[in-house]
Structure formats: structure tokens, C-alpha cells
Design an enzyme around this catalytic site. Structure first.
Site, PDB file in Angstrom:
ATOM      1  N   CYS A 130       0.972  -1.423   0.690  1.00 57.49           N
ATOM      2  CA  CYS A 130       0.300  -0.369  -0.414  1.00 57.49           C
ATOM      3  C   CYS A 130       1.225   1.517  -0.240  1.00 57.49           C
ATOM      4  O   CYS A 130       1.810   1.829   1.120  1.00 57.49           O
ATOM      5  CB  CYS A 130      -0.988  -0.024   1.068  1.00 57.49           C
ATOM      6  SG  CYS A 130      -1.959   1.433   0.751  1.00 57.49           S
ATOM      7  N   CYS A 133      -0.064   3.825   2.289  1.00 54.63           N
ATOM      8  CA  CYS A 133       0.171   4.014   3.563  1.00 54.63           C
ATOM      9  C   CYS A 133       1.150   3.527   4.475  1.00 54.63           C
ATOM     10  O   CYS A 133       1.801   4.763   5.491  1.00 54.63           O
ATOM     11  CB  CYS A 133      -1.115   2.595   3.931  1.00 54.63           C
ATOM     12  SG  CYS A 133      -1.600   2.145   3.156  1.00 54.63           S
ATOM     13  N   ASP A 134       2.469   3.260   3.422  1.00 56.26           N
ATOM     14  CA  ASP A 134       3.984   3.220   4.351  1.00 56.26           C
ATOM     15  C   ASP A 134       4.249   4.218   3.501  1.00 56.26           C
ATOM     16  O   ASP A 134       5.680   4.178   3.674  1.00 56.26           O
ATOM     17  CB  ASP A 134       4.188   1.587   3.848  1.00 56.26           C
ATOM     18  CG  ASP A 134       3.129   0.935   4.656  1.00 56.26           C
ATOM     19  OD1 ASP A 134       2.412   1.647   5.373  1.00 56.26           O
ATOM     20  OD2 ASP A 134       2.996  -0.077   3.716  1.00 56.26           O
TER      21      ASP A 134
END
Ligand code: NAP
Length: 295
Positions: A130, A133-134
Site C-alpha cells: 500500500c 499507507c506506507d
């Protein structure tokens, strides 16, 4: 007893909730862990007509609109569905049981895992599925993106704003699957490089996380992170194997038991877009309402 339970809170599920609630049916959405599903991970939506903004913002809007007409949304994931004389019982991962006369399945798809040496070991320590997200953790770093579809190109473009360099590793020699607008942007981005005809054999590193990857051709590439975008797999684990899937593991509407309907990325034949998920959410909600009205 609810009239309808909707499994999943992505665009398919929330559209179905809006239509069921507006038809006067008591509607419960079991929304999984994350509102919006895959849609919530999109940083900037550009191809859902009439809306420009983040996928998370659109998810909130869709939820509020369904709730405005009486749908209830709670966050729990389905573990198993049982048949009942009156319809269905849905058991969630927190052990609760919810009953309904009809069920709409909109549990979407999850990123396909890259099963090579090191990807499990370094999951969350340099291997990610992701980008939104990261990506934050890779400011000024050198990273790899694996894949050649729209997701890989989107991820590379998002990460190029954060990282020092992004190398896309693709197993073919041109981007045949991705949208032209994304290909053009990738080509125009100075810190994105493409390695054609390249597949990874291993991801490696040390206590600090990922430090390198090796290709099947034996080349070693120094890197700080590996973002994998090699497609998606339908989320249907909670359904018995006796329910027929297509060759991609997705659910075929005609093969479902009476009272069960399917929308979004988990539905066979769907081109995985928010617009198509919304379309099938509307379609199967109207079928579910007609089914409930006949009973
Ligand atoms: P996808 O289109 O299926 O592409 C997956 C990519 O990963 C392909 O390039 C594939 O290579 C490669 N791949 C698969 N298995 C691999 C492996 N084991 N090792 C290395 N590479 C591997 O998947 P996606 O990009 O996740 O997109 C899924 C759907 O969502 C598509 O319909 C897409 O259009 C849609 N989507 C749309 C947008 C948008 O509208 N902007 C954004 C994201 C996703 P091959 O090409 O060689 O098969």
C-alpha cells in the site's frame, strides 16, 4: 432481523446501501476493517466522474449519504454465512451474529502477494502492498515498485513525490495494461526509471529492513523498500467452496443462492473501477429490493 445485510463498505457496498435504504429496507452494512476498502487507499481520484479528491473523502461522503436514508454502518468483517429458514445469519470476526432476509456481497479484493524469498520476512520492514499507507516512511529513499498495471503506475507516481528514486520493475517490455495518461506521466517524471523484462527472485536486508533485491537474471539492486502492485484477489474466503467462482476466483451472480447478490470487485466480469463498482452496487440492490418485495 434486517431486510438486507451488505458485506463491505467500498463503493459497491455503500451504493447498494443507499439504494436499499431509500427503498425502505432495513439495511445493515458490515463494513470490514476500513471504510471504503481499496478506494480508501487512493490519494487523488481522477476518473470517478463529478468528484476530484481522495478516495477516503469519497468513502465518507458515500457513507454519510447512505446513513442519511437510514442505513446503519458498523465495522466488522464477515467470518461465515449460514443459511436460515428466514434468510441468512452472518457471523463476524468478533463472534457476533446478524440476521437478514437478503445479503449483498461487496467484499472487494485485496492486493495479490508476491511469494518470493524475503517478502514475508520483510513485510512492514521494507515490503509494502500500500503506497499511500506506507510511502511516508520512504522520504528521500530509493524504492522499487513491482508490476505494470494501473496500480503499479499510480503507486510509482505517488511515491516519486516522496522518494529519491523509484524503479518500476515490469516483467514485459511495454506497459500494455495501464491507462495512457498514467504512462505519459511516468515517462515525464524524472525520478522514475523502468526496468523492462525484469522479475524479482529475492528481497533481502538486515535488522534495519530491506537493503537490496535480486532479479531472476541474477542482478542485485540496492534499495530501501519494495512496493508490490501485481494485481488483486477477490475476498471470498468466508464462503463455502461449493459456491462456484470464475477462473479469477470471483463470484458469478447466477451461481449464488436465492437472496444473495454481489457487487463490486468481487463480482465476476467486472472491470475494477469505482464507476463499475457503483453500477453493480445499484444494480444488485435493485434486484435485492425486488426479491424482498416478492417474499
Ligand atoms: P492488473 O491490471 O491485473 O496488473 C497487475 C500487474 O502485475 C500486471 O502488470 C502483471 O503483469 C503484474 N504481475 C502479476 N503477477 C505478477 C508476478 N507474480 N510477478 C510480477 N508481476 C506480476 O492489476 P492492478 O494494477 O492492481 O489493477 C487491477 C484493476 O484495478 C484493473 O482493472 C485496473 O484497471 C484497476 N485500477 C484502475 C486504476 C485507475 O483507474 N486509475 C487504478 C488502479 C487500478 P502482466 O501484465 O505481465 O500480466
Amino acid at each position: 432481523m434486517n431486510d438486507v445485510i451488505i458485506l463491505g463498505s467500498g463503493p459497491g457496498g455503500l451504493t447498494a446501501a443507499l439504494y436499499c435504504a431509500r427503498a425502505g429496507k432495513s439495511t445493515l452494512v458490515l463494513g470490514g476493517n476500513t471504510l471504503g476498502g481499496q478506494m480508501s487507499t487512493i490519494a487523488e481520484l481522477e476518473n470517478y466522474p463529478g468528484f476530484l479528491g481522495s478516495g477516503a473523502a469519497l468513502s465518507e461522503k458515500m457513507k454519510s449519504q447512505a446513513e442519511m436514508f437510514g442505513a446503519k454502518v458498523i465495522f466488522a468483517s464477515v467470518k461465515v454465512i449460514k443459511n436460515k429458514e428466514s434468510g441468512f445469519a452472518v457471523i463476524t470476526d468478533d463472534g457476533k451474529e446478524y440476521e437478514s432476509r437478503a445479503v449483498i456481497i461487496a467484499t472487494g479484493a485485496s492486493p495479490r502477494k508476491l511469494e518470493i524469498a524475503g517478502t514475508r520476512e520483510f513485510m512492514g520492514r521494507g515490503v509494502s502492498y500500500c503506497a499511500t499507507c506506507d510511502g511516508f516512511f520512504y522520504s528521500g529513499r530509493n524504492i522499487l515498485v513491482i508490476g505494470g498495471g494501473n496500480s503499479a503506475l499510480n503507486d510509482a507516481l505517488y511515491l516519486a513525490n516522496i522518494a529519491k528514486s523509484v524503479k518500476i520493475l515490469y516483467r514485459k517490455d511495454s506497459f500494455a495494461r495501464a491507462e495512457k495518461v498514467l504512462i505519459d506521466r511516468v515517462n515525464a517524471t524524472e525520478n522514475i526509471f523502468v526496468m523492462w523484462n525484469t522479475e524479482l527472485a529475492e528481497v533481502g536486508g538486515d535488522d534495519s529492513g530491506v537493503t537490496f533485491a535480486t532479479t531472476t537474471g541474477g542482478d542485485k539492486i540496492d534499495c530501501d523498500g519494495v512496493f508490490v502492485a501485481i494485481g488483486h484477489e477477490a475476498n471470498t474466503d468466508y464462503l463455502p467452496e461449493s459456491i462456484k467462482r470464475d477462473e479469477l476466483g470471483r463470484l458469478i451472480p447466477e451461481e449464488l443462492p436465492a437472496g444473495m447478490f454481489v457487487a463490486g470487485d468481487v463480482r465476476s466480469g467486472l472491470k475494477m473501477q469505482i464507476a463499475t463498482a457503483v453500477g453493480t452496487g445499484c444494480d444488485c440492490a435493485m434486484d435485492a429490493v425486488a426479491y424482498l418485495n416478492r417474499k
